[in-house]
Design a protein around this motif. Structure first.
Motif, PDB file in Angstrom:
ATOM      1  N   ILE A  43      28.727   8.655  50.516  1.00  0.00           N
ATOM      2  CA  ILE A  43      29.678   8.726  49.400  1.00  0.00           C
ATOM      3  C   ILE A  43      30.712   7.609  49.443  1.00  0.00           C
ATOM      4  CG2 ILE A  43      29.384  11.210  49.219  1.00  0.00           C
ATOM      5  CD1 ILE A  43      32.274  11.449  50.274  1.00  0.00           C
ATOM      6  N   THR A  44      30.854   6.991  50.574  1.00  0.00           N
ATOM      7  CA  THR A  44      31.811   5.880  50.622  1.00  0.00           C
ATOM      8  C   THR A  44      31.153   4.535  50.358  1.00  0.00           C
ATOM      9  OG1 THR A  44      31.535   5.775  53.020  1.00  0.00           O
ATOM     10  CG2 THR A  44      33.408   7.038  52.175  1.00  0.00           C
ATOM     11  N   ALA A  45      29.854   4.537  50.193  1.00  0.00           N
ATOM     12  CA  ALA A  45      29.152   3.303  49.846  1.00  0.00           C
ATOM     13  C   ALA A  45      28.112   3.582  48.770  1.00  0.00           C
ATOM     14  CB  ALA A  45      28.475   2.703  51.083  1.00  0.00           C
ATOM     15  N   PRO A  46      28.563   4.140  47.626  1.00  0.00           N
ATOM     16  CA  PRO A  46      27.593   4.453  46.574  1.00  0.00           C
ATOM     17  C   PRO A  46      27.044   3.169  45.967  1.00  0.00           C
ATOM     18  CG  PRO A  46      29.806   4.748  45.768  1.00  0.00           C
ATOM     19  CD  PRO A  46      29.923   4.448  47.222  1.00  0.00           C
ATOM     20  N   PRO A  47      25.842   3.236  45.420  1.00  0.00           N
ATOM     21  CA  PRO A  47      25.232   2.039  44.843  1.00  0.00           C
ATOM     22  C   PRO A  47      25.839   1.697  43.492  1.00  0.00           C
ATOM     23  CG  PRO A  47      23.867   3.925  44.430  1.00  0.00           C
ATOM     24  CD  PRO A  47      25.017   4.414  45.267  1.00  0.00           C
ATOM     25  N   VAL A  48      25.532   0.528  43.020  1.00  0.00           N
ATOM     26  CA  VAL A  48      25.909   0.195  41.654  1.00  0.00           C
ATOM     27  C   VAL A  48      25.035   1.010  40.717  1.00  0.00           C
ATOM     28  CG1 VAL A  48      26.643  -2.113  42.248  1.00  0.00           C
ATOM     29  CG2 VAL A  48      24.274  -1.715  41.592  1.00  0.00           C
ATOM     30  N   GLU A  49      25.579   1.326  39.577  1.00  0.00           N
ATOM     31  CA  GLU A  49      24.858   2.182  38.641  1.00  0.00           C
ATOM     32  C   GLU A  49      23.801   1.396  37.890  1.00  0.00           C
ATOM     33  OE1 GLU A  49      26.015   5.475  35.294  1.00  0.00           O
ATOM     34  OE2 GLU A  49      26.903   3.490  35.172  1.00  0.00           O
ATOM     35  N   GLU A  50      22.652   2.031  37.703  1.00  0.00           N
ATOM     36  CA  GLU A  50      21.649   1.506  36.790  1.00  0.00           C
ATOM     37  C   GLU A  50      21.605   2.397  35.561  1.00  0.00           C
ATOM     38  OE1 GLU A  50      17.885   0.864  38.538  1.00  0.00           O
ATOM     39  OE2 GLU A  50      18.567  -0.872  39.663  1.00  0.00           O
ATOM     40  N   THR A  51      20.913   1.958  34.528  1.00  0.00           N
ATOM     41  CA  THR A  51      20.823   2.740  33.310  1.00  0.00           C
ATOM     42  C   THR A  51      20.150   4.077  33.600  1.00  0.00           C
ATOM     43  OG1 THR A  51      20.591   0.718  32.046  1.00  0.00           O
ATOM     44  CG2 THR A  51      19.944   2.775  30.953  1.00  0.00           C
TER      45      THR A  51
END
Lengths: 61, 559
Positions: A48-56
């Motif tokens: 939770i402290t390194a969430p990914p960048v969001e994709e569509t």
């Protein structure tokens, strides 16, 4: 058969609640069980402290 | 149809030899060789005295209608290297005085139902094929060699009754009308390669408690090709051991009922293929701590589709690196421990059914999204953590039909990103606490209703909760405050006011910095003595709430 050990950790992100599912005849010590709990919590914090960048988002069809 | 009895002890069952066949038990030899219409018997009169004897089959395949060996008083060996046996009726091997050494395929090709296969613990030496429009019911466990030997159901109904069919591989991938009636029995596959395939499901029905155990061990790769079976026909799979690479649920809409990986310590290949539909589980999912899950690159992940009862999900600490969707109309999906997804494509979608956190923590690695359908989020003391730093980290994208249930205890949705993030409420009622759990400003979109709002980040630093202008957010309780040197900013996203409403009681906050906020609804909105009025506010009282009435009038005097 298995036993379930519920546990929780409080953090600034909210409460992390989890459970360990172990065989009834397991040989883990209390310290080892506590280590497993802590490992689960540490793994969760790492996620939770390194969430990914969001994709569509993809909506299921 | 005639009856043919084996007589004379050791001999050859060929296409021409009549020296060992009689029309009656212990009768004269010379009867014709059995055809596929004739019943063959091996009995107390088949041998000489009580001596052992061998019937060696030749000219593959040997054929008969019923094959019955019973009442033997000497050990019979049914032999024939590479010679198959085709049985058009039922087959019975005796529990004693019988040895099978023939190594050809045994084929059952009945065209009527009511046939039985009773091997009484005698294992076949090669593959077994069921290929007729009839039906066969096991009278005992059926054992086919492990490894690469296949049991094939081509046509007809195979009824396990209450027995176990053990085989290396199982194949029923065709378009004929066929049924696997599990009853209370199970199929165990102990092989390598494609140990199970029902890839082509046309014409396939399954009934009973459909369970397949993949009992392979070792590290040689295994494929289980389920096909896209419906919920009613779906089969449960247990992977009980091994470190092999597993290909399973790898094609869009391939499905399973419950899946249990307890004991499995290999690598599960990426689920789903690059299509717009996921793969499906209609029952429980239990991951093992020792297994490895492969991240999704192009697929649409895994969809839980149970439509009645409860689907239990146990991750045993494994983080799931692909999208999960809960999409079972009328079903309940219940966490048995914490569930965390991670990766760029690891959304958690709730489209249909009840997602019961059951007191555990649900953490989508990407966003939490509602989809079209009737869906419910039940907390029972559980927490939904939304860690993504995007405007729709929690996205009630399809609020129609969306409800939440507190259940036992207090549920929480915690927005934890360290940079700006958004809660898209969709105007719904959230029977839980909404928590600001990170440094990034939390923007709340929509006119929503919450049980409570908190700010656990106050122990670490200052942060903000921003509401969309012209919305009304309704609260049963408000417990969002800052702390000294770590103010909580309450404001609007744009240069216009929002409304906060609480019907009764007292809001007792402190260390807030408030602007463009209208507090209303009937409650007393006390911002606290240490809060700051940033302007354009209404209804907020920038003092501590008055002491409860009577609190300074009831005291004891001692003289």
């Amino acid at each position: 058969m298995t036993m379930k050990i519920d546990f929780s950790f409080s953090s600034q992100y909210g409460t992390f609640s989890d459970a360990l599912h172990l065989p009834d005849d397991h040989a883990f010590t209390d310290a080892e069980i506590e280590t497993m709990k802590q490992q689960r919590f540490d793994n969760w914090i790492a996620v939770i402290t390194a969430p990914p960048v969001e994709e569509t988002p993809i909506e299921e069809v | 149809m005639a009856d043919r009895y084996w007589v004379g002890g050791t001999g050859t069952w060929s296409s021409t030899n009549t020296a060992n066949w009689s029309a009656s038990s212990g009768g004269a030899t010379g009867a014709s060789v059995p055809t596929a219409s004739d019943n063959v018997f091996f009995d107390v009169n088949s041998n000489v005295g009580t001596g052992a004897f061998t019937c060696t089959m030749a000219n593959t395949p040997r054929v008969c209608n019923d094959f019955t060996a019973s009442g033997l008083d000497g050990t019979m060996t049914l032999a024939g290297s590479g010679i198959g046996l085709t049985v058009s009726g039922s087959l019975t091997f005796p529990a004693t005085n019988f040895t099978r050494t023939y190594t050809g395929t045994t084929t059952f090709n009945a065209t009527t139902t009511g046939k039985t296969v009773t091997t009484n613990g005698v294992a076949f030496g090669a593959g077994v094929t069921f290929n007729g429009v009839g039906g066969w019911t096991l009278g005992s466990a059926l054992t086919v060699p492990t490894g690469s030997t296949t049991t094939t159901l081509t046509n007809g109904t195979l009824n396990l009754a209450s027995y176990t069919l053990s085989t290396g591989l199982f194949n029923s991938s065709n378009s004929n009308t066929r049924t696997i009636a599990f009853g209370t029995g199970q199929i165990s596959c102990t092989g390598t390669g494609t140990v199970w395939t029902t890839a082509t499901i046309t014409g396939l029905t399954t009934t009973g408690t459909q369970v397949v155990n993949v009992t392979s061990a070792g590290s040689t790769a295994i494929t289980v090709s389920t096909g896209a079976l419906s919920e009613a026909n779906s089969i449960s799979y247990n992977f009980t051991g091994g470190t092999y690479a597993l290909t399973f649920l790898d094609v869009t809409n391939y499905s399973a009922r419950s899946v249990n990986f307890t004991g499995y310590a290999g690598t599960l290949a990426e689920l789903s293929d690059p299509a717009a539909a996921p793969v499906i589980i209609y029952g429980d999912l239990t991951l093992s701590a020792g297994m490895t899950l492969t991240a999704s690159t192009t697929g649409n992940g895994l969809s839980f589709r149970k439509t009645s009862g409860t689907s239990n999900i146990t991750t045993n600490g494994k983080t799931i690196p692909f999208i999960l969707t809960f999409n079972g109309v009328g079903g309940t999906f219940q966490l048995q421990d914490a569930l965390t997804t991670s990766g760029a494509t690891s959304d958690i979608n709730l489209n249909n059914g009840t997602l019961n956190l059951n007191g555990k923590t649900l953490t989508p690695g990407s966003t939490f999204i509602t989809g079209t359908g009737t869906k419910n989020l039940t907390f029972n003391g559980g927490t939904l953590i939304c860690p993504l730093a995007v405007s729709s980290a929690f996205n009630n994208f399809q609020p129609t039909g969306f409800t939440t249930t507190a259940g036992t205890g207090t549920g929480t949705i915690s927005m934890t990103a360290a940079t700006a993030k958004g809660f898209v409420g969709g105007g719904s009622t959230f029977n839980c606490t909404l928590n600001q759990g990170g440094a990034g400003a939390l923007t709340i979109t929509g006119s929503n209703t919450f049980s409570n709002i908190t700010n656990t980040y106050k122990t670490t630093g200052a942060t903000s909760i921003l509401f969309t202008a012209a919305t009304t957010s309704t609260f049963t309780d408000w417990n969002a405050s800052g702390e000294s040197t770590r103010l909580l900013t309450i404001g609007s996203v744009t240069a216009a006011s929002h409304t906060l409403s609480k019907a009764s009681g007292t809001v007792s906050a402190d260390f807030l910095s408030i602007s463009r906020s209208t507090a209303t609804g009937g409650a007393g909105w006390y911002a606290g003595a240490n809060s700051t009025d940033g302007g354009n506010n209404s209804g907020w009282i920038f003092t501590a709430p008055p002491a409860p009435s009577g609190s300074n009038s009831n005291f004891l005097m001692f003289f």
